[in-house]
Design an enzyme around this catalytic site. Structure first.
Site, PDB file in Angstrom:
ATOM      1  N   HIS A  12       1.063  -0.990   0.302  1.00 21.95           N
ATOM      2  CA  HIS A  12      -0.322  -0.387   0.384  1.00 21.95           C
ATOM      3  C   HIS A  12       0.720   0.884  -0.205  1.00 21.95           C
ATOM      4  O   HIS A  12       1.492   1.671   0.574  1.00 21.95           O
ATOM      5  CB  HIS A  12      -1.185  -0.143   1.414  1.00 21.95           C
ATOM      6  CG  HIS A  12      -1.251   1.052   1.140  1.00 21.95           C
ATOM      7  ND1 HIS A  12      -3.219   0.869   1.886  1.00 21.95           N
ATOM      8  CD2 HIS A  12      -1.497   2.484   0.987  1.00 21.95           C
ATOM      9  CE1 HIS A  12      -3.728   1.928   1.905  1.00 21.95           C
ATOM     10  NE2 HIS A  12      -3.499   3.320   1.601  1.00 21.95           N
ATOM     11  N   HIS A  14       2.086   5.419  -2.284  1.00 22.47           N
ATOM     12  CA  HIS A  14       1.281   6.618  -2.347  1.00 22.47           C
ATOM     13  C   HIS A  14       2.571   7.014  -3.051  1.00 22.47           C
ATOM     14  O   HIS A  14       3.547   7.618  -2.358  1.00 22.47           O
ATOM     15  CB  HIS A  14       0.701   7.563  -1.440  1.00 22.47           C
ATOM     16  CG  HIS A  14      -0.906   6.763  -0.906  1.00 22.47           C
ATOM     17  ND1 HIS A  14      -2.204   7.128  -1.533  1.00 22.47           N
ATOM     18  CD2 HIS A  14      -1.280   6.368  -0.023  1.00 22.47           C
ATOM     19  CE1 HIS A  14      -2.690   6.448  -0.964  1.00 22.47           C
ATOM     20  NE2 HIS A  14      -2.099   6.196   0.082  1.00 22.47           N
ATOM     21  N   ASN A  40      -5.070   7.356  -6.172  1.00 23.50           N
ATOM     22  CA  ASN A  40      -5.904   8.380  -5.884  1.00 23.50           C
ATOM     23  C   ASN A  40      -5.110   9.866  -5.796  1.00 23.50           C
ATOM     24  O   ASN A  40      -4.990  10.850  -5.132  1.00 23.50           O
ATOM     25  CB  ASN A  40      -6.211   9.057  -3.730  1.00 23.50           C
ATOM     26  CG  ASN A  40      -4.607   8.274  -2.996  1.00 23.50           C
ATOM     27  OD1 ASN A  40      -4.039   8.004  -3.856  1.00 23.50           O
ATOM     28  ND2 ASN A  40      -5.037   9.278  -2.268  1.00 23.50           N
ATOM     29  N   LYS A  95      -9.481  -0.447  -5.660  1.00 24.33           N
ATOM     30  CA  LYS A  95      -9.361   0.582  -4.299  1.00 24.33           C
ATOM     31  C   LYS A  95     -10.165   1.146  -4.403  1.00 24.33           C
ATOM     32  O   LYS A  95     -10.737   1.911  -5.592  1.00 24.33           O
ATOM     33  CB  LYS A  95      -7.609   1.524  -4.429  1.00 24.33           C
ATOM     34  CG  LYS A  95      -7.925   1.981  -3.237  1.00 24.33           C
ATOM     35  CD  LYS A  95      -7.675   1.800  -2.236  1.00 24.33           C
ATOM     36  CE  LYS A  95      -8.216   2.062  -0.891  1.00 24.33           C
ATOM     37  NZ  LYS A  95      -7.208   3.077  -0.786  1.00 24.33           N
ATOM     38  N   HIS A 134     -10.430   1.502   1.168  1.00 22.40           N
ATOM     39  CA  HIS A 134     -10.270   1.813   2.946  1.00 22.40           C
ATOM     40  C   HIS A 134     -11.439   2.117   4.053  1.00 22.40           C
ATOM     41  O   HIS A 134     -12.409   2.544   3.269  1.00 22.40           O
ATOM     42  CB  HIS A 134     -10.201   3.413   2.291  1.00 22.40           C
ATOM     43  CG  HIS A 134      -9.890   4.553   3.500  1.00 22.40           C
ATOM     44  ND1 HIS A 134      -8.801   5.356   3.221  1.00 22.40           N
ATOM     45  CD2 HIS A 134     -10.467   5.161   4.875  1.00 22.40           C
ATOM     46  CE1 HIS A 134      -8.659   5.941   3.939  1.00 22.40           C
ATOM     47  NE2 HIS A 134      -9.656   6.028   5.494  1.00 22.40           N
ATOM     48  N   HIS A 168      -4.618  -0.577   5.631  1.00 13.51           N
ATOM     49  CA  HIS A 168      -4.173   0.436   6.678  1.00 13.51           C
ATOM     50  C   HIS A 168      -5.101  -0.270   8.123  1.00 13.51           C
ATOM     51  O   HIS A 168      -5.414   0.820   8.692  1.00 13.51           O
ATOM     52  CB  HIS A 168      -4.151   1.255   6.716  1.00 13.51           C
ATOM     53  CG  HIS A 168      -5.111   1.899   5.636  1.00 13.51           C
ATOM     54  ND1 HIS A 168      -5.812   2.161   5.823  1.00 13.51           N
ATOM     55  CD2 HIS A 168      -4.776   2.668   4.843  1.00 13.51           C
ATOM     56  CE1 HIS A 168      -6.834   2.875   5.271  1.00 13.51           C
ATOM     57  NE2 HIS A 168      -5.835   2.970   4.197  1.00 13.51           N
ATOM     58  N   ASP A 240       1.420   2.423   3.462  1.00 11.87           N
ATOM     59  CA  ASP A 240       0.585   3.651   3.445  1.00 11.87           C
ATOM     60  C   ASP A 240       1.545   4.791   3.557  1.00 11.87           C
ATOM     61  O   ASP A 240       0.710   6.022   4.242  1.00 11.87           O
ATOM     62  CB  ASP A 240      -0.444   3.353   4.686  1.00 11.87           C
ATOM     63  CG  ASP A 240      -1.574   4.772   3.886  1.00 11.87           C
ATOM     64  OD1 ASP A 240      -1.851   5.206   2.784  1.00 11.87           O
ATOM     65  OD2 ASP A 240      -2.304   5.330   4.757  1.00 11.87           O
ATOM     66  N   ALA A 256      -3.828  14.757   5.551  1.00  6.36           N
ATOM     67  CA  ALA A 256      -3.396  13.322   6.353  1.00  6.36           C
ATOM     68  C   ALA A 256      -2.281  12.548   5.669  1.00  6.36           C
ATOM     69  O   ALA A 256      -2.752  12.749   4.047  1.00  6.36           O
ATOM     70  CB  ALA A 256      -4.760  12.958   6.443  1.00  6.36           C
TER      71      ALA A 256
HETATM   72  C1  NCD Z   1      -3.575   9.124   2.018  1.00  7.64           C
HETATM   73  C2  NCD Z   1      -3.185   9.841   1.449  1.00  7.64           C
HETATM   74  O1  NCD Z   1      -2.350  10.833   1.511  1.00  7.64           O
HETATM   75  O2  NCD Z   1      -3.175   9.880  -0.293  1.00  7.64           O
HETATM   76  N1  NCD Z   1      -3.935   9.525   3.597  1.00  7.64           N
HETATM   77  C3  NCD Z   1      -3.478   8.659   4.483  1.00  7.64           C
HETATM   78  O3  NCD Z   1      -3.518   9.440   5.764  1.00  7.64           O
HETATM   79  N2  NCD Z   1      -3.214   7.163   4.792  1.00  7.64           N
HETATM   80  C4  NCD Z   1      -4.589   8.808   1.609  1.00  7.64           C
HETATM   81  C5  NCD Z   1      -5.285   7.580   2.139  1.00  7.64           C
HETATM   82  O4  NCD Z   1      -4.332   5.660   2.338  1.00  7.64           O
HETATM   83  O5  NCD Z   1      -6.030   6.977   2.797  1.00  7.64           O
HETATM   84 ZN    ZN Z   2      -3.675   4.938   1.576  1.00 11.74          ZN
END
Ligand code: NCD
Ligand code: ZN
Length: 335
Positions: A12, A14, A40, A95, A134, A168, A240, A256
């Site tokens: 997982h 980003h 995303n 997802k 999620h 997560h 994550d 976040a």
């Molecule tokens: C993630 C993001 O910034 O893309 N943020 C997070 O707090 N984990 C999105 C997600 O996985 O919820």
């Molecule tokens: Zn994430």
């Protein structure tokens, strides 16, 4: 003391796009053999063309590193069999985000129930495409994941042949759900194994530890630790790691996401070592994921060493977890 990991996987991740992609992608590609890439972006990755173009940008961004980006689509209720048959060779999962629940999830699904999503989920089940979720309701922030467990259970029951990954997970209720349904699996992050809400907001507010789902209670962290440290066959490491520029974190309205990619493996080694469970780390960071996703990664050996390492203050304009602090393990070599 040293530990060699074979083809560690981050299930997982980003990687973002543009300049941020070029900053963070090489860091993951250096120490991981492959990763499940979150869709995303803005706009979200919803077409085969967008998946292949994004994969191309990732491969360009990592340079000469040996790394397999495992692509995903952003779930849409309109995905039908014809579309999914076309997409299947290019993706490792889809997802699903509840609309608006986290960063860049505005295009998510407003009602998550087995009837409303029947067409797409039946096709995914038939085509053996994993569903990554999620799982948070829009209730009180500390209860969102717990409130979502019945949704996971309903989907798991109605689609028994669909592999569902609870992404997560942060609560003991999610850990318990793993035992009740054969087709439920989970990713667990590094930060949720380490922190509770106390570290985020118990003293001065720590924006770099703020993420969705928010870190929970000590008993939740204990439940996560017990399945991760024992390398429970249904859990996998998924960082994550979610980079945001420093200005977006140290801001009124903090984005976040915790950025852990470059320190994930050494800190995992430190954690597993502290608990006398180093022997289980290979299974948690690679073997379980290979079996669950029916995937064989490229060969990569990562040698970790028990030696102090000071985490950089920043990577580009992103502040990592433990910025400027000393951790007990480091990456010794990668081949
Ligand atoms: C993630 C993001 O910034 O893309 N943020 C997070 O707090 N984990 C999105 C997600 O996985 O919820
Ligand atoms: Zn994430």
């Amino acid at each position: 003391m040293q530990l060699t990991l074979n083809s560690p996987l981050d299930m997982h991740l980003h990687l973002r796009d543009g300049e941020m992609l070029r900053t963070v992608a090489p860091l993951s590609a250096h120490s991981f053999a492959a990763a499940i890439i979150m869709p995303n972006l803005v706009p979200p990755v919803t077409t085969v063309e967008a998946v292949t173009a994004y994969k191309g940008r990732i491969l360009e961004g990592i340079g000469n590193e040996k790394f397999d980006p495992l692509m995903t689509l952003f779930f849409q209720e309109s995905y039908d069999v014809a579309f999914l048959e076309k997409a299947k060779p290019y993706i490792h999962g889809i997802k699903l985000y509840p609309a608006g629940i986290t960063t860049n999830s505005e295009g998510g699904v407003s009602t998550i129930d087995s009837a409303a999503l029947n067409m797409t989920l039946t096709a995914m089940s038939d085509l053996e495409i994993p569903l990554l979720i999620h799982g948070e309701s829009n209730g009180f922030v500390m209860d969102r994941e717990k409130e979502f467990v019945p949704v996971y259970e309903d989907l798991a029951q109605k689609f028994p042949d669909l592999k569902i990954v609870m992404e997560h997970i942060t609560t003991k209720e999610s850990v318990a759900a793993l035992e009740h349904h054969e087709n439920l699996y989970a990713t667990i992050t590094l930060h949720h194994l380490l922190i509770t809400l106390d570290e985020v907001a118990g003293g001065m507010l720590q924006p770099h530890l703020f993420c969705k789902p928010i870190a929970k209670r000590p008993e939740d962290r204990e439940a996560l630790l017990s399945v991760a440290l024992s390398a429970h066959p249904k859990v996998m490491f998924g960082s994550d790691s979610a980079p945001h520029p420093q200005y977006a974190k140290e801001n009124c309205g903090c984005a976040a996401g915790v950025f852990t990619a470059p320190i994930a493996l050494p800190v995992l080694a430190q954690l597993f070592d502290t608990h006398g469970k180093l022997d289980n780390l290979q299974t948690f960071v690679s073997d379980n994921a290979q079996r669950i996703y029916n995937y064989t990664p490229p060969q990569k050996s990562v040698v970790l060493e028990k030696k102090a390492f000071t985490v950089p203050e920043k990577y580009g304009n992103v502040v990592p977890m433990y910025a400027g602090e000393e951790i007990g393990w480091c990456i010794q070599s990668v081949s």
